[in-house]
Design a protein around this motif. Structure first.
Motif, PDB file in Angstrom:
ATOM      1  N   GLY B 127       0.794  -1.236   0.000  1.00  0.00           N
ATOM      2  CA  GLY B 127       0.000   0.000   0.000  1.00  0.00           C
ATOM      3  C   GLY B 127       0.818   1.274   0.000  1.00  0.00           C
ATOM      4  O   GLY B 127       0.276   2.370   0.084  1.00  0.00           O
ATOM      5  N   MET B 128       2.122   1.108  -0.090  1.00  0.00           N
ATOM      6  CA  MET B 128       2.982   2.304  -0.005  1.00  0.00           C
ATOM      7  C   MET B 128       3.069   3.036  -1.333  1.00  0.00           C
ATOM      8  O   MET B 128       3.157   2.403  -2.392  1.00  0.00           O
ATOM      9  N   GLU B 129       3.083   4.337  -1.265  1.00  0.00           N
ATOM     10  CA  GLU B 129       3.325   5.177  -2.434  1.00  0.00           C
ATOM     11  C   GLU B 129       4.738   4.854  -2.927  1.00  0.00           C
ATOM     12  O   GLU B 129       5.632   4.514  -2.130  1.00  0.00           O
ATOM     13  N   ASN B 130       4.961   4.932  -4.237  1.00  0.00           N
ATOM     14  CA  ASN B 130       6.212   4.437  -4.820  1.00  0.00           C
ATOM     15  C   ASN B 130       7.470   5.069  -4.208  1.00  0.00           C
ATOM     16  O   ASN B 130       8.423   4.374  -3.884  1.00  0.00           O
ATOM     17  N   GLY B 131       7.453   6.406  -4.052  1.00  0.00           N
ATOM     18  CA  GLY B 131       8.648   7.081  -3.514  1.00  0.00           C
ATOM     19  C   GLY B 131       8.980   6.611  -2.104  1.00  0.00           C
ATOM     20  O   GLY B 131      10.146   6.365  -1.765  1.00  0.00           O
ATOM     21  N   TYR B 132       7.948   6.448  -1.288  1.00  0.00           N
ATOM     22  CA  TYR B 132       8.161   6.000   0.082  1.00  0.00           C
ATOM     23  C   TYR B 132       8.638   4.550   0.098  1.00  0.00           C
ATOM     24  O   TYR B 132       9.549   4.185   0.850  1.00  0.00           O
ATOM     25  N   PHE B 133       8.033   3.748  -0.792  1.00  0.00           N
ATOM     26  CA  PHE B 133       8.456   2.358  -0.902  1.00  0.00           C
ATOM     27  C   PHE B 133       9.942   2.282  -1.280  1.00  0.00           C
ATOM     28  O   PHE B 133      10.709   1.494  -0.711  1.00  0.00           O
ATOM     29  N   LEU B 134      10.343   3.111  -2.260  1.00  0.00           N
ATOM     30  CA  LEU B 134      11.740   3.097  -2.698  1.00  0.00           C
ATOM     31  C   LEU B 134      12.681   3.512  -1.573  1.00  0.00           C
ATOM     32  O   LEU B 134      13.787   2.994  -1.444  1.00  0.00           O
ATOM     33  N   LYS B 135      12.229   4.451  -0.745  1.00  0.00           N
ATOM     34  CA  LYS B 135      13.056   4.873   0.397  1.00  0.00           C
ATOM     35  C   LYS B 135      13.276   3.693   1.341  1.00  0.00           C
ATOM     36  O   LYS B 135      14.402   3.421   1.767  1.00  0.00           O
ATOM     37  N   ARG B 136      12.210   2.982   1.644  1.00  0.00           N
ATOM     38  CA  ARG B 136      12.343   1.825   2.555  1.00  0.00           C
ATOM     39  C   ARG B 136      13.197   0.735   1.917  1.00  0.00           C
ATOM     40  O   ARG B 136      14.021   0.114   2.586  1.00  0.00           O
ATOM     41  N   HIS B 137      12.974   0.541   0.627  1.00  0.00           N
ATOM     42  CA  HIS B 137      13.744  -0.481  -0.064  1.00  0.00           C
ATOM     43  C   HIS B 137      15.228  -0.092  -0.103  1.00  0.00           C
ATOM     44  O   HIS B 137      16.127  -0.921   0.088  1.00  0.00           O
ATOM     45  N   GLY B 138      15.476   1.192  -0.334  1.00  0.00           N
ATOM     46  CA  GLY B 138      16.858   1.679  -0.352  1.00  0.00           C
ATOM     47  C   GLY B 138      17.526   1.505   1.002  1.00  0.00           C
ATOM     48  O   GLY B 138      18.695   1.116   1.090  1.00  0.00           O
ATOM     49  N   ASP B 139      16.789   1.784   2.053  1.00  0.00           N
ATOM     50  CA  ASP B 139      17.355   1.601   3.399  1.00  0.00           C
ATOM     51  C   ASP B 139      17.707   0.135   3.638  1.00  0.00           C
ATOM     52  O   ASP B 139      18.708  -0.181   4.271  1.00  0.00           O
ATOM     53  N   TRP B 140      16.860  -0.744   3.105  1.00  0.00           N
ATOM     54  CA  TRP B 140      17.154  -2.179   3.261  1.00  0.00           C
ATOM     55  C   TRP B 140      18.391  -2.555   2.467  1.00  0.00           C
ATOM     56  O   TRP B 140      19.253  -3.311   2.939  1.00  0.00           O
ATOM     57  N   TRP B 141      18.518  -2.034   1.242  1.00  0.00           N
ATOM     58  CA  TRP B 141      19.724  -2.296   0.456  1.00  0.00           C
ATOM     59  C   TRP B 141      20.971  -1.814   1.190  1.00  0.00           C
ATOM     60  O   TRP B 141      22.007  -2.468   1.193  1.00  0.00           O
ATOM     61  N   ARG B 142      20.871  -0.647   1.809  1.00  0.00           N
ATOM     62  CA  ARG B 142      22.022  -0.128   2.566  1.00  0.00           C
ATOM     63  C   ARG B 142      22.399  -1.104   3.679  1.00  0.00           C
ATOM     64  O   ARG B 142      23.573  -1.383   3.902  1.00  0.00           O
ATOM     65  N   GLU B 143      21.377  -1.585   4.373  1.00  0.00           N
ATOM     66  CA  GLU B 143      21.622  -2.526   5.471  1.00  0.00           C
ATOM     67  C   GLU B 143      22.298  -3.801   4.925  1.00  0.00           C
ATOM     68  O   GLU B 143      23.258  -4.309   5.520  1.00  0.00           O
ATOM     69  N   LEU B 144      21.800  -4.273   3.785  1.00  0.00           N
ATOM     70  CA  LEU B 144      22.376  -5.480   3.182  1.00  0.00           C
ATOM     71  C   LEU B 144      23.836  -5.265   2.786  1.00  0.00           C
ATOM     72  O   LEU B 144      24.700  -6.104   3.067  1.00  0.00           O
ATOM     73  N   ILE B 145      24.110  -4.145   2.129  1.00  0.00           N
ATOM     74  CA  ILE B 145      25.487  -3.920   1.664  1.00  0.00           C
ATOM     75  C   ILE B 145      26.412  -3.634   2.849  1.00  0.00           C
ATOM     76  O   ILE B 145      27.599  -3.987   2.819  1.00  0.00           O
ATOM     77  N   ASP B 146      25.878  -3.025   3.912  1.00  0.00           N
ATOM     78  CA  ASP B 146      26.672  -2.886   5.140  1.00  0.00           C
ATOM     79  C   ASP B 146      27.076  -4.259   5.661  1.00  0.00           C
ATOM     80  O   ASP B 146      28.216  -4.485   6.059  1.00  0.00           O
ATOM     81  N   ARG B 147      26.113  -5.187   5.645  1.00  0.00           N
ATOM     82  CA  ARG B 147      26.408  -6.549   6.123  1.00  0.00           C
ATOM     83  C   ARG B 147      27.423  -7.229   5.205  1.00  0.00           C
ATOM     84  O   ARG B 147      28.328  -7.915   5.666  1.00  0.00           O
ATOM     85  N   MET B 148      27.253  -6.993   3.888  1.00  0.00           N
ATOM     86  CA  MET B 148      28.222  -7.554   2.954  1.00  0.00           C
ATOM     87  C   MET B 148      29.616  -6.993   3.249  1.00  0.00           C
ATOM     88  O   MET B 148      30.616  -7.721   3.242  1.00  0.00           O
ATOM     89  N   GLY B 149      29.656  -5.695   3.543  1.00  0.00           N
ATOM     90  CA  GLY B 149      30.938  -5.040   3.818  1.00  0.00           C
ATOM     91  C   GLY B 149      31.647  -5.609   5.032  1.00  0.00           C
ATOM     92  O   GLY B 149      32.878  -5.551   5.131  1.00  0.00           O
ATOM     93  N   GLU B 150      30.890  -6.162   5.958  1.00  0.00           N
ATOM     94  CA  GLU B 150      31.507  -6.750   7.150  1.00  0.00           C
ATOM     95  C   GLU B 150      32.176  -8.085   6.824  1.00  0.00           C
ATOM     96  O   GLU B 150      32.922  -8.612   7.644  1.00  0.00           O
ATOM     97  N   ARG B 151      31.910  -8.612   5.645  1.00  0.00           N
ATOM     98  CA  ARG B 151      32.468  -9.925   5.297  1.00  0.00           C
ATOM     99  C   ARG B 151      33.612  -9.840   4.293  1.00  0.00           C
ATOM    100  O   ARG B 151      34.164 -10.864   3.898  1.00  0.00           O
ATOM    101  N   VAL B 152      33.952  -8.640   3.847  1.00  0.00           N
ATOM    102  CA  VAL B 152      35.013  -8.534   2.844  1.00  0.00           C
ATOM    103  C   VAL B 152      36.385  -8.670   3.496  1.00  0.00           C
ATOM    104  O   VAL B 152      37.364  -8.882   2.834  1.00  0.00           O
TER     105      VAL B 152
END
Lengths: 156, 152
Positions: B127-152
């Motif tokens: 039910g999220m408006e696209n821009g807000y959805f993208l913000k949440r999705h982007g925050d999740w991507w950041r969290e994922l890549i942060d986790r990836m960065g801990e394994r390099v």
């Protein structure tokens, strides 16, 4: 350790936020960490990082959010940037900003409190101050030089 | 032109090493988020198979194809499709990951496009408006890549 959003972040308003993102990267070395674009390619939201700090770069998204370029060059806030890396040179930073199109309002100068600073305007007229600590000084020295009384509050 | 979300994270490695961890170790750093599940039976284990596709191996033994790999350039660029099981055939999103050396570090940039094809009413959008959805999705991507960065 992952970078976290700082507790305080300035949101800076531009008529052309896309151009501002490029300018802030070219001039100051800011780095885009989040960019959300609408179906028409417009900048919906963006965040840039510099060292431990961040700014949000956005459009004039309500009638009350205006760029200085829309209101005769006026502004009510300016953003201060502190160079944290001792390997950085503030004079070189100033030249980089100038080359990218910043208008240098005050050339680099060492201040009584031990920081070397310069001040510039970006293409839409926002004033940015940039500083770097170049000498260790004490509040007593500041008082002796300026006659101003300094009170330093300890952190909690 | 389509809407998109872009995030950028610095990791402490070479671009090649970051690419390897992103692709080979994805099962180790991926962190399933109930807001962005691929199937009703997720989470499973993420894997790139044969440089050709990204899949989620579900606990049931089934393998769900998230998307085909469309670019595999070690240390430079990776691109793949991204769809959820509930998408209709015309609903598709794409992910591009760029690896750039910045001094001794690597800037990992994730660009996710195509969410315009998924309407707000779709279960994936919550039910999220696209821009807000993208913000949440982007925050999740950041969290994922942060986790990836801990394994390099």
């Amino acid at each position: 350790m992952a970078w976290k959003r700082p507790a305080l972040t300035s949101a800076v308003v531009y008529k052309d936020p896309r151009a501002a993102l490029k300018f802030l990267e070219d001039a100051f070395g800011f780095e885009i960490i989040l960019l959300i674009e609408g179906p028409d390619g417009s900048v919906g939201h963006s965040e840039m990082r510099f060292g431990s700090g961040a700014v949000m770069v956005g459009s004039e998204w309500t009638a009350e959010h205006k760029s200085p370029a829309s209101i005769g060059g006026l502004m009510t806030q300016t953003v201060h940037v502190q160079l944290e890396d001792p390997n950085d040179s503030i004079d070189a930073h100033c030249e980089r900003a100038r080359a990218a199109g910043a208008v240098i309002v005050a050339e680099p100068e060492t201040q009584f409190y031990g920081d070397r600073t310069y001040r510039c305007k970006d293409p839409e007229g926002h004033i940015w101050t940039i500083g770097q600590t170049v000498a260790a000084t004490t509040p007593e020295e500041w008082e002796a030089q300026t006659g101003l009384k300094t009170t330093v509050f300890k952190e909690w | 032109m389509a809407s998109r979300v872009l995030i950028s994270v610095r990791v402490k490695s070479t671009p090649l090493r970051a690419f390897e961890v992103f692709t080979s170790d994805i099962a180790l750093w991926w962190n399933s988020n109930p807001e962005f599940v691929f199937t009703p039976r997720s989470p499973g284990e993420m894997a790139f198979e044969g440089q050709t596709r990204l899949v989620e191996r579900l606990p049931s033994g089934k393998v769900f194809e998230v998307g085909k790999v469309t670019a595999w350039e070690p240390g430079v660029r990776l691109a793949f499709g991204w769809r959820q099981a509930t998408f209709t055939p015309d609903q598709m999103t794409d992910v591009e990951v760029i690896f750039e050396a910045v001094g001794a570090e690597t800037r990992v940039t994730v660009i996710h496009t195509g969410w315009d094809s998924v309407p707000r009413e779709h279960v994936a959008k919550h039910g999220m408006e696209n821009g807000y959805f993208l913000k949440r999705h982007g925050d999740w991507w950041r969290e994922l890549i942060d986790r990836m960065g801990e394994r390099v």
